[in-house]
Design a protein around this motif. Structure first.
Motif, mmCIF file in Angstrom:
data_model
loop_
_atom_site.group_PDB
_atom_site.id
_atom_site.type_symbol
_atom_site.label_atom_id
_atom_site.label_comp_id
_atom_site.label_asym_id
_atom_site.label_seq_id
_atom_site.Cartn_x
_atom_site.Cartn_y
_atom_site.Cartn_z
ATOM 1 N N ALA A 15 0.841 -1.210 0.000
ATOM 2 C CA ALA A 15 0.000 0.000 0.000
ATOM 3 C C ALA A 15 0.871 1.252 0.000
ATOM 4 C CB ALA A 15 -0.919 -0.018 1.230
ATOM 5 N N HIS A 16 1.958 1.211 0.766
ATOM 6 C CA HIS A 16 2.853 2.370 0.834
ATOM 7 C C HIS A 16 3.529 2.598 -0.514
ATOM 8 C CE1 HIS A 16 6.469 4.693 2.017
ATOM 9 N NE2 HIS A 16 5.602 5.268 2.834
ATOM 10 N N ARG A 17 3.970 1.494 -1.115
ATOM 11 C CA ARG A 17 4.627 1.621 -2.432
ATOM 12 C C ARG A 17 3.679 2.209 -3.469
ATOM 13 N NH1 ARG A 17 6.859 -3.257 -0.867
ATOM 14 N NH2 ARG A 17 5.393 -4.505 -2.079
ATOM 15 N N ALA A 18 2.378 1.867 -3.332
ATOM 16 C CA ALA A 18 1.404 2.370 -4.310
ATOM 17 C C ALA A 18 0.991 3.809 -4.027
ATOM 18 C CB ALA A 18 0.166 1.463 -4.306
ATOM 19 N N GLY A 19 1.340 4.329 -2.846
ATOM 20 C CA GLY A 19 1.042 5.738 -2.549
ATOM 21 C C GLY A 19 -0.193 5.962 -1.694
ATOM 22 N N VAL A 20 -0.668 4.952 -0.993
ATOM 23 C CA VAL A 20 -1.832 5.152 -0.098
ATOM 24 C C VAL A 20 -1.386 6.022 1.081
ATOM 25 C CG1 VAL A 20 -3.572 4.017 1.339
ATOM 26 C CG2 VAL A 20 -2.730 2.883 -0.736
ATOM 27 N N ARG A 21 -2.271 6.942 1.506
ATOM 28 C CA ARG A 21 -1.883 7.887 2.567
ATOM 29 C C ARG A 21 -2.797 7.747 3.783
ATOM 30 N NH1 ARG A 21 -1.675 11.732 -2.170
ATOM 31 N NH2 ARG A 21 -3.872 12.110 -1.690
ATOM 32 N N LEU A 51 -7.876 0.101 -5.681
ATOM 33 C CA LEU A 51 -8.433 0.689 -4.450
ATOM 34 C C LEU A 51 -9.131 1.999 -4.778
ATOM 35 C CD1 LEU A 51 -5.382 0.391 -1.994
ATOM 36 C CD2 LEU A 51 -7.000 -1.387 -2.681
ATOM 37 N N LYS A 52 -10.323 2.189 -4.223
ATOM 38 C CA LYS A 52 -10.986 3.507 -4.308
ATOM 39 C C LYS A 52 -10.816 4.150 -2.931
ATOM 40 C CE LYS A 52 -14.091 3.655 -8.138
ATOM 41 N NZ LYS A 52 -13.023 3.271 -9.016
ATOM 42 N N LEU A 53 -10.172 5.314 -2.912
ATOM 43 C CA LEU A 53 -9.854 5.988 -1.657
ATOM 44 C C LEU A 53 -10.583 7.325 -1.599
ATOM 45 C CD1 LEU A 53 -6.101 5.159 -2.009
ATOM 46 C CD2 LEU A 53 -7.572 4.237 -0.208
ATOM 47 N N LEU A 63 -6.342 3.906 -7.028
ATOM 48 C CA LEU A 63 -4.931 3.492 -7.066
ATOM 49 C C LEU A 63 -4.851 2.020 -7.412
ATOM 50 C CD1 LEU A 63 -2.971 4.870 -3.966
ATOM 51 C CD2 LEU A 63 -2.695 5.482 -6.361
ATOM 52 N N ARG A 64 -3.836 1.649 -8.188
ATOM 53 C CA ARG A 64 -3.630 0.220 -8.471
ATOM 54 C C ARG A 64 -2.477 -0.290 -7.613
ATOM 55 N NH1 ARG A 64 -5.590 1.834 -13.330
ATOM 56 N NH2 ARG A 64 -7.512 0.709 -13.790
ATOM 57 N N VAL A 65 -2.644 -1.488 -7.056
ATOM 58 C CA VAL A 65 -1.613 -2.084 -6.199
ATOM 59 C C VAL A 65 -1.278 -3.458 -6.745
ATOM 60 C CG1 VAL A 65 -1.051 -2.835 -3.852
ATOM 61 C CG2 VAL A 65 -2.621 -0.926 -4.181
ATOM 62 N N LEU A 75 -2.312 -1.822 5.722
ATOM 63 C CA LEU A 75 -3.067 -0.682 6.246
ATOM 64 C C LEU A 75 -3.452 -0.922 7.700
ATOM 65 C CD1 LEU A 75 -5.484 0.004 3.236
ATOM 66 C CD2 LEU A 75 -3.228 0.981 3.697
ATOM 67 N N GLU A 76 -3.459 0.179 8.462
ATOM 68 C CA GLU A 76 -3.923 0.078 9.847
ATOM 69 C C GLU A 76 -5.089 1.034 10.027
ATOM 70 O OE1 GLU A 76 -2.291 1.100 14.131
ATOM 71 O OE2 GLU A 76 -0.740 0.201 12.876
ATOM 72 N N PHE A 77 -6.124 0.551 10.734
ATOM 73 C CA PHE A 77 -7.339 1.349 10.894
ATOM 74 C C PHE A 77 -7.530 1.720 12.360
ATOM 75 C CE2 PHE A 77 -7.576 -1.141 7.116
ATOM 76 C CZ PHE A 77 -8.059 -0.251 6.160
ATOM 77 N N GLU A 78 -8.508 2.576 12.598
ATOM 78 C CA GLU A 78 -8.743 3.070 13.959
ATOM 79 C C GLU A 78 -9.009 1.916 14.934
ATOM 80 O OE1 GLU A 78 -8.218 5.841 16.302
ATOM 81 O OE2 GLU A 78 -8.279 6.462 14.207
ATOM 82 N N THR A 79 -9.794 0.936 14.516
ATOM 83 C CA THR A 79 -10.038 -0.231 15.371
ATOM 84 C C THR A 79 -9.727 -1.480 14.553
ATOM 85 O OG1 THR A 79 -12.325 -0.593 14.705
ATOM 86 C CG2 THR A 79 -11.968 0.945 16.528
ATOM 87 N N TYR A 80 -9.436 -2.546 15.267
ATOM 88 C CA TYR A 80 -9.079 -3.792 14.608
ATOM 89 C C TYR A 80 -10.196 -4.274 13.681
ATOM 90 C CZ TYR A 80 -8.039 -8.742 14.082
ATOM 91 O OH TYR A 80 -7.810 -9.972 13.563
ATOM 92 N N LEU A 81 -11.446 -4.161 14.153
ATOM 93 C CA LEU A 81 -12.572 -4.671 13.356
ATOM 94 C C LEU A 81 -12.963 -3.727 12.220
ATOM 95 C CD1 LEU A 81 -15.068 -6.035 16.028
ATOM 96 C CD2 LEU A 81 -13.693 -7.344 14.424
#
Ligand code: SF4
Length: 462
Positions: A15-21, A51-53, A63-65, A75-81
């Motif tokens: 995700a980082h390589r593809a440029g996700v922020r 990915l649609k961001l 973005l294409r990954v 990717l890490e989100f606010e909560t695990y679920l």
């Protein structure tokens, strides 16, 4: 705020390589809307992703990954679920959460019943709070295996035990899952005089009818604490009742084994200890599918311990400094036998096992996983503990140095004046710990926010 907002991106990830922020919202993967962690894990498995961001101003970028199949997107989100944990819709007569003393940390009173936690973390669910859409998603995404708290297959009795008029529908959902080849591991919390006896026979027959989708069944005794005021009158199992139940389950398992080549159902170790019965041999437990429910755990521990002891040189054992072990009342004689095995091999070690009576929850609670720091300190102060005290690691909250009552390992060490070593449920590690080769692990916290994280105690959660 959407809970699929990206909080962090692993710098070494696709995700980082593809440029996700961070700060963008993950709206879709390959055209599939992402609602929670199951969608994320399922749809991010493929090697080519689109990915649609969504941005904070509402605009969407694509973005294409490219990555390897199954590789974590990063990717890490606010909560695990990526969502709030779902609480249960029941009010079970045997619920352990209702029997806890007041004043404990908030997360311990949280009653979860979330299909996503069942699949990802092994939690048990009752299938009483799923919408038809969610049932279909489990089938469509092949979320398997899932762990189901069945208790009984009699719809009326299930409704009464779970105090939920819709509880009977859960059995119909299980049948649908079975038809769609979703594997289910089942748990029965057995309550004397309520769902055992002929009711248990019917439950086992019905579940066996769903074999092989029903892959295993554990029967665990209800935990009864001293905090049951105003709750349904429930008694713990007596020795005789426990013995009768073990006989009943073993007879069913034997018949199933002769017909289908697997026993399918097992009693938890606690039932054998309550009944004063020898634990079955290692082969009896087959694949040890229900270890998390305390099924075969002690037999496996003894087998591993015995193998470790066979491999150990007598000289290694002769140098063992005096030590002590603290555990719950029910497993203490069993651990005493393991210490005797070491003495049998080298004759010189000094190891003492202390059964800790559970004053916190009440003396009827005898499992090690519910022993608190306060009970440890009060009952071991002034005792001969040798150079170190070993405790089962499941006395601590997973990955932390804190007991269930918020007492820390450091406080216990200070009060007792010895290092306290948490030991995993592993016979090799136990022998190493006796020999002084294991030190306490550094604290670590799982990547779960407080309201989603609670420790799992075999046999006490629904
Ligand atoms: S036992 Fe489990 S399902 Fe039942 S009320 Fe308690 S948390 Fe909910």
């Amino acid at each position: 705020m959407s809970m699929t907002v990206i909080k962090a991106v692993d710098p070494r990830s696709p995700a980082h390589r593809a440029g996700v922020r961070p700060g963008e919202t993950l709206a879709e993967i390959n055209g599939h809307p992402i609602v929670d962690v199951l969608d994320y894990k399922f749809y991010s498995y493929d090697p080519r992703l689109e990915l649609k961001l969504r941005q904070s101003d509402g605009t969407v970028r694509t973005l294409r990954v490219r990555k390897s199949e199954g590789e974590d997107l990063g990717l890490e989100f606010e909560t695990y679920l990526m969502d709030r944990a779902r609480s249960c819709a029941n009010n079970c007569i045997f619920c352990f959460v209702d029997q806890m003393p007041p004043g404990m940390r908030k997360s311990l009173y949280f009653k979860d019943d979330d299909a996503r936690l069942s699949f990802l973390m092994g939690n048990y669910l009752t299938l009483t709070n799923l919408s038809p859409r969610e049932v279909q998603r489990i089938i469509d995404l092949r979320i398997s295996p899932i762990n189901v708290s069945v208790h009984t297959t009699d719809p009326k009795l299930r409704g009464e035990m779970l105090k939920n008029p819709r509880a009977g529908e859960g059995i119909a959902i299980m049948e649908r899952f079975a038809q769609n080849h979703i594997t289910m591991n089942c748990q029965i919390v057995s309550c004397p005089g309520i769902n055992d006896g002929s009711a248990l026979d019917k439950t086992l027959r019905d579940l066996a009818g769903m074999f092989p989708a029903v892959n295993s069944i554990s029967v665990v005794p209800v935990g009864v604490t001293k905090y049951r005021q105003g709750l349904y009158p429930l008694q713990p199992y007596t020795k005789e009742q426990a013995a009768a139940l073990v006989d009943q389950v073993e007879a069913f398992a034997q018949a199933h084994w002769e017909e289908k080549g697997t026993r399918l159902v097992w009693c938890s170790d606690e039932f054998y200890l309550l009944a004063g019965r020898e634990l079955p041999e290692e082969e009896y437990f087959e694949e040890f599918t229900q270890l998390d429910n305390g099924v075969g755990m002690l037999r496996l521990l003894r087998s591993e311990f015995s193998r470790a002891l066979t491999l150990a040189e007598p000289e290694e054992l002769e140098g063992i400094a005096p030590f002590s072990i603290a555990t719950g009342v029910s497993a203490a004689p069993f651990l005493g036998e393991l210490v005797d095995m070491v003495q049998g091999k080298c004759g010189k070690i000094e190891g003492k096992v202390y059964p800790i009576v559970n004053h916190f929850f009440g003396e009827t609670i005898t499992v090690a996983g519910l022993v608190t720091g306060k009970d440890l300190m009060e009952q071991l102060r002034g005792q001969k503990l040798g150079e170190r005290l070993l405790i089962p690691a499941n006395m601590l909250r997973s990955g932390e140095r804190v007991f269930l009552d918020d007492v820390t390992l450091d406080e216990v060490e200070e009060k007792l004046g010895v290092p306290v070593i948490p030991v995993a449920q592993d016979g090799y590690e136990l022998l190493d710990a006796m020999c002084g080769l294991v030190t306490a692990p550094p604290p670590s916290k799982p990547n779960l926010p407080e309201d989603e994280y609670y420790r799992y105690n075999p046999g006490v959660r629904g």
